[in-house]
Design an enzyme around this catalytic site. Structure first.
Site, mmCIF file in Angstrom:
data_model
loop_
_atom_site.group_PDB
_atom_site.id
_atom_site.type_symbol
_atom_site.label_atom_id
_atom_site.label_comp_id
_atom_site.label_asym_id
_atom_site.label_seq_id
_atom_site.Cartn_x
_atom_site.Cartn_y
_atom_site.Cartn_z
ATOM 1 N N GLY A 198 0.844 -1.205 0.000
ATOM 2 C CA GLY A 198 0.000 0.000 0.000
ATOM 3 C C GLY A 198 0.869 1.240 0.000
ATOM 4 O O GLY A 198 0.501 2.290 0.523
ATOM 5 N N GLY A 242 -0.332 4.698 -0.893
ATOM 6 C CA GLY A 242 -1.475 5.257 -0.153
ATOM 7 C C GLY A 242 -1.057 6.311 0.855
ATOM 8 O O GLY A 242 0.100 6.723 0.925
ATOM 9 N N GLN A 243 -2.050 6.721 1.633
ATOM 10 C CA GLN A 243 -1.852 7.789 2.622
ATOM 11 C C GLN A 243 -0.830 7.451 3.695
ATOM 12 O O GLN A 243 0.044 8.250 3.996
ATOM 13 C CB GLN A 243 -3.163 7.954 3.383
ATOM 14 C CG GLN A 243 -4.207 8.790 2.789
ATOM 15 C CD GLN A 243 -4.957 9.317 3.994
ATOM 16 O OE1 GLN A 243 -4.638 10.414 4.461
ATOM 17 N NE2 GLN A 243 -5.878 8.534 4.515
ATOM 18 N N ILE A 244 -1.000 6.286 4.310
ATOM 19 C CA ILE A 244 -0.056 5.906 5.375
ATOM 20 C C ILE A 244 1.333 5.739 4.773
ATOM 21 O O ILE A 244 2.332 6.196 5.340
ATOM 22 C CB ILE A 244 -0.522 4.626 6.111
ATOM 23 C CG1 ILE A 244 -1.839 4.895 6.854
ATOM 24 C CG2 ILE A 244 0.542 4.131 7.084
ATOM 25 C CD1 ILE A 244 -2.437 3.690 7.553
ATOM 26 N N GLY A 245 1.358 5.113 3.596
ATOM 27 C CA GLY A 245 2.641 4.922 2.913
ATOM 28 C C GLY A 245 3.385 6.236 2.742
ATOM 29 O O GLY A 245 4.591 6.318 2.975
ATOM 30 N N GLN A 264 -0.871 -12.593 0.353
ATOM 31 C CA GLN A 264 0.387 -12.048 0.879
ATOM 32 C C GLN A 264 1.037 -13.032 1.855
ATOM 33 O O GLN A 264 2.259 -13.160 1.891
ATOM 34 C CB GLN A 264 0.139 -10.679 1.512
ATOM 35 C CG GLN A 264 -0.284 -9.664 0.437
ATOM 36 C CD GLN A 264 -0.354 -8.235 0.926
ATOM 37 O OE1 GLN A 264 -0.172 -7.950 2.106
ATOM 38 N NE2 GLN A 264 -0.632 -7.316 0.010
ATOM 39 N N VAL A 305 -0.873 -3.600 9.476
ATOM 40 C CA VAL A 305 -1.513 -2.330 9.821
ATOM 41 C C VAL A 305 -2.910 -2.258 9.191
ATOM 42 O O VAL A 305 -3.856 -1.740 9.780
ATOM 43 C CB VAL A 305 -0.644 -1.142 9.334
ATOM 44 C CG1 VAL A 305 -1.322 0.195 9.564
ATOM 45 C CG2 VAL A 305 0.723 -1.169 10.022
ATOM 46 N N ASP A 323 -3.180 2.895 19.377
ATOM 47 C CA ASP A 323 -4.111 2.973 20.504
ATOM 48 C C ASP A 323 -3.352 3.294 21.802
ATOM 49 O O ASP A 323 -3.806 4.085 22.622
ATOM 50 C CB ASP A 323 -4.881 1.648 20.634
ATOM 51 C CG ASP A 323 -5.463 1.229 19.297
ATOM 52 O OD1 ASP A 323 -6.188 2.031 18.702
ATOM 53 O OD2 ASP A 323 -5.152 0.118 18.821
ATOM 54 N N HIS A 344 -7.689 -4.317 17.893
ATOM 55 C CA HIS A 344 -7.677 -2.914 17.445
ATOM 56 C C HIS A 344 -9.076 -2.612 16.905
ATOM 57 O O HIS A 344 -9.319 -2.618 15.698
ATOM 58 C CB HIS A 344 -6.620 -2.696 16.370
ATOM 59 C CG HIS A 344 -6.697 -1.326 15.751
ATOM 60 N ND1 HIS A 344 -6.434 -0.178 16.454
ATOM 61 C CD2 HIS A 344 -7.041 -0.926 14.508
ATOM 62 C CE1 HIS A 344 -6.606 0.868 15.666
ATOM 63 N NE2 HIS A 344 -6.988 0.444 14.476
HETATM 64 P P1 NAD Z 1 -5.198 4.346 1.330
HETATM 65 O O1 NAD Z 1 -6.458 3.979 0.635
HETATM 66 O O2 NAD Z 1 -4.725 5.748 1.294
HETATM 67 O O3 NAD Z 1 -4.029 3.448 0.771
HETATM 68 C C1 NAD Z 1 -4.134 2.065 0.662
HETATM 69 C C2 NAD Z 1 -3.182 1.651 -0.428
HETATM 70 O O4 NAD Z 1 -3.183 0.228 -0.432
HETATM 71 C C3 NAD Z 1 -3.608 2.108 -1.827
HETATM 72 O O5 NAD Z 1 -2.489 2.663 -2.505
HETATM 73 C C4 NAD Z 1 -4.099 0.817 -2.483
HETATM 74 O O6 NAD Z 1 -3.898 0.810 -3.882
HETATM 75 C C5 NAD Z 1 -3.205 -0.189 -1.772
HETATM 76 N N1 NAD Z 1 -3.690 -1.567 -1.802
HETATM 77 C C6 NAD Z 1 -4.960 -2.025 -1.692
HETATM 78 N N2 NAD Z 1 -4.988 -3.354 -1.813
HETATM 79 C C7 NAD Z 1 -3.694 -3.749 -1.981
HETATM 80 C C8 NAD Z 1 -3.074 -5.002 -2.180
HETATM 81 N N3 NAD Z 1 -3.775 -6.133 -2.263
HETATM 82 N N4 NAD Z 1 -1.723 -5.032 -2.324
HETATM 83 C C9 NAD Z 1 -0.995 -3.912 -2.273
HETATM 84 N N5 NAD Z 1 -1.531 -2.691 -2.113
HETATM 85 C C10 NAD Z 1 -2.863 -2.619 -1.971
HETATM 86 O O7 NAD Z 1 -5.357 3.814 2.829
HETATM 87 P P2 NAD Z 1 -4.498 4.214 4.117
HETATM 88 O O8 NAD Z 1 -5.110 5.419 4.740
HETATM 89 O O9 NAD Z 1 -3.049 4.212 3.765
HETATM 90 O O10 NAD Z 1 -4.863 2.984 5.083
HETATM 91 C C11 NAD Z 1 -4.410 1.696 4.802
HETATM 92 C C12 NAD Z 1 -4.984 0.694 5.826
HETATM 93 O O11 NAD Z 1 -4.495 0.977 7.134
HETATM 94 C C13 NAD Z 1 -6.512 0.713 5.943
HETATM 95 O O12 NAD Z 1 -6.995 -0.625 6.042
HETATM 96 C C14 NAD Z 1 -6.756 1.440 7.255
HETATM 97 O O13 NAD Z 1 -7.987 1.097 7.837
HETATM 98 C C15 NAD Z 1 -5.587 0.907 8.070
HETATM 99 N N6 NAD Z 1 -5.256 1.667 9.278
HETATM 100 C C16 NAD Z 1 -4.890 0.944 10.371
HETATM 101 C C17 NAD Z 1 -4.565 1.588 11.552
HETATM 102 C C18 NAD Z 1 -4.184 0.810 12.777
HETATM 103 O O14 NAD Z 1 -4.018 1.421 13.856
HETATM 104 N N7 NAD Z 1 -4.006 -0.499 12.727
HETATM 105 C C19 NAD Z 1 -4.613 2.991 11.614
HETATM 106 C C20 NAD Z 1 -4.984 3.708 10.461
HETATM 107 C C21 NAD Z 1 -5.304 3.019 9.292
HETATM 108 C C1 LMR Z 2 -7.655 4.127 13.332
HETATM 109 O O1 LMR Z 2 -7.732 3.610 14.453
HETATM 110 O O2 LMR Z 2 -7.418 5.338 13.151
HETATM 111 C C2 LMR Z 2 -7.814 3.258 12.125
HETATM 112 O O3 LMR Z 2 -7.877 1.912 12.490
HETATM 113 C C3 LMR Z 2 -8.897 3.693 11.228
HETATM 114 C C4 LMR Z 2 -10.247 3.204 11.667
HETATM 115 O O4 LMR Z 2 -10.937 2.633 10.822
HETATM 116 O O5 LMR Z 2 -10.622 3.417 12.823
#
Ligand code: NAD
Ligand code: LMR
Length: 328
Positions: free
Chosen positions: A11, A14-17, A112, A129, A159, A187
Site C-alpha cells: 500500500g 497510499g496515505q499511510i505509505g 500475501q 496495519v 491505541d 484494534h
Molecule cells: P489508502 O487507501 O490511502 O491506501 C491504501 C493503499 O493500499 C492504496 O495505494 C491501495 O492501492 C493499496 N492496496 C490495496 N490493496 C492492496 C493489495 N492487495 N496489495 C498492495 N496494495 C494494496 O489507505 P491508508 O489510509 O493508507 O490505510 C491503509 C490501511 O491501514 C486501511 O486498512 C486502514 O484502515 C488501516 N489503518 C490501520 C490503523 C491501525 O491502527 N491499525 C490505523 C490507520 C489506518
Molecule cells: C484508526 O484507528 O485510526 C484506524 O484503524 C482507522 C479506523 O478505521 O478506525
C-alpha cells in the site's frame, strides 16, 4: 555501515505509505547506520502514483536507501524481506464498521501470507496495519504455515499512543511521563486500554486519576478515536498510524530496554487467551524476542473488558475460516 536489509511496504502509494516511507528512509526505524532496500508493493492501479512517490524518495537523497524496487506482484515484493509493513488495504469510510472490512480486505492477506511463506527472509518481521489488522495478521499467519507464528504482529501501538496522550493531557504532565499503558485485545472499539497498571513518573497512576473518567470518557475516546478522525478529516488517520507503525517496528527490531509496549501477537495461552489468536498484550522486547508481561492481576472491570474483546476476536476468527478455506 551494516549490510542493507530488505524492507517491504505494501500500500506504498497510499496515505499511510506517504507518511511512513520518508521516515523509514531517514533511519527513524532501523537506526542511522542501517541501510535499507525498499520493496514497494501496490495494486496495478496504484503503480503510477507509486512511481511519483519513488521519485520523491529519490529526490530526498537519503544515504541509507541502497535500492528501491516497485512492484504489483507480492512474490516480488516480499522476496528476501527482513521486515514488512502490511499497510495495503481498503480503509474504513464513514458508513463502514470494521466487520465490513473483513470481507473486503481478508483475501488480500491469504495471497500475501503465501508470498511471505515462500519468499521472505528466515527471521522476517511482519507487521500488519491494514484493517481489521488483528484478524488480517491471523489470516496471513495461517497462510504461511512454514513460518513461526511469532513472525506475525498486528498494530495496537496507535491505541497505546492515543491512550498515553489522553492521560497526559488529563493529568497535566508530559506524554513521556506516562509508562506501562498497555492495550489488550483487538484494534477495534472493544479494545481494553489498561489504565489500572499505567504509571506516571514511575508511580501508579490510579492514585491520581479520576476512575469514573478513566472507565468512561477515557476508554471511549481511545476506543473510538479512529472513527472520530474519519469524521473530522473525511479520511482515516495516516501520519499518526505511520508513526505508530515505526514505533512498533523499532521496538521489535531494537528492543525496549525493559519498558512495556503493546503488540498484538499470536497468543500462546497467556492470561487464558485462546492460542493462536492475534491479541494485544503488554510486552517487552529483547534481541527480537517478544515476551508478554506476566503476573498482572485484573479486577472484575478489566476482566469483563478483556473477555469482550477476546469474544470479538474469536468471532472474527470464525468468520474468516471461509476466506482461508477458499484460498486453499
Ligand atoms: P489508502 O487507501 O490511502 O491506501 C491504501 C493503499 O493500499 C492504496 O495505494 C491501495 O492501492 C493499496 N492496496 C490495496 N490493496 C492492496 C493489495 N492487495 N496489495 C498492495 N496494495 C494494496 O489507505 P491508508 O489510509 O493508507 O490505510 C491503509 C490501511 O491501514 C486501511 O486498512 C486502514 O484502515 C488501516 N489503518 C490501520 C490503523 C491501525 O491502527 N491499525 C490505523 C490507520 C489506518
Ligand atoms: C484508526 O484507528 O485510526 C484506524 O484503524 C482507522 C479506523 O478505521 O478506525
Amino acid at each position: 555501515m551494516k549490510t542493507p536489509i530488505r524492507v517491504c511496504v505494501t500500500g506504498a502509494a497510499g496515505q499511510i505509505g506517504y507518511s511512513l516511507l520518508f521516515r523509514l528512509a531517514s533511519g527513524d526505524c532501523f537506526g542511522p547506520n542501517q541501510p535499507i532496500i525498499l520493496q514497494l508493493l501496490d495494486l496495478p492501479v496504484g503503480m503510477k502514483a507509486l512511481e511519483g512517490v519513488a521519485m520523491e524518495l529519490e529526490d530526498c537523497a537519503f544515504p541509507l536507501v541502497h535500492g528501491m524496487e516497485l512492484t504489483d506482484d507480492p512474490f516480488k515484493g516480499f522476496n528476501g524481506v527482513d521486515a514488512a509493513f502490511l499497510v495495503g488495504a481498503r480503509p474504513r469510510t464513514k458508513d463502514m464498521n470494521r466487520a465490513d472490512l473483513l470481507t473486503a480486505n481478508g483475501p488480500i492477506f491469504t495471497t500475501q501470507g503465501k508470498a511471505i511463506n515462500d519468499r521472505a527472509a528466515s527471521n522476517t518481521k511482519i507487521l500488519v496495519v491494514g484493517n481489521p489488522c488483528n484478524t488480517n495478521a491471523y489470516i496471513a499467519m495461517e497462510s504461511a504455515p512454514d513460518r513461526p507464528k511469532s513472525s506475525f504482529h498486528a498494530m495496537t501501538r496507535l491505541d497505546e499512543n492515543r491512550a498515553k496522550a489522553q492521560l497526559a493531557k488529563k493529568l497535566g504532565v508530559n506524554v513521556g511521563d506516562i509508562s506501562n499503558m498497555s492495550i489488550w485485545g483487538n484494534h477495534s472499539d472493544t479494545m481494553f486500554p489498561d489504565f489500572f497498571h499505567a504509571k506516571v513518573k514511575g508511580n501508579p497512576i490510579t492514585a491520581l486519576l479520576d476512575q469514573e473518567w478513566a472507565k468512561g470518557p477515557f476508554l471511549k475516546t481511545v476506543a473510538t478515536r479512529g472513527k472520530a478522525i474519519i469524521e473530522a478529516r473525511g479520511l482515516s488517520s495516516a501520519a499518526s498510524a505511520a508513526g505508530a507503525a515505526l514505533d512498533h517496528m523499532k521496538d521489535w527490531w531494537q528492543g525496549t530496554n525493559g519498558a512495556w509496549t503493546s503488540m498484538a501477537i499470536a497468543s500462546q495461552g497467556e492470561y487464558n487467551i485462546p492460542e493462536g489468536l492475534i491479541f494485544s498484550f503488554p510486552v517487552t522486547v529483547a534481541n527480537g524476542q517478544v515476551t508478554v508481561v506476566k503476573g498482572l492481576d485484573h479486577n472484575s472491570f478489566a476482566a469483563e473488558k478483556i473477555a469482550a474483546t477476546t469474544a470479538e476476536l474469536v468471532s472474527e476468527r470464525t468468520t474468516v475460516q471461509s476466506i482461508l478455506q477458499a484460498a486453499n
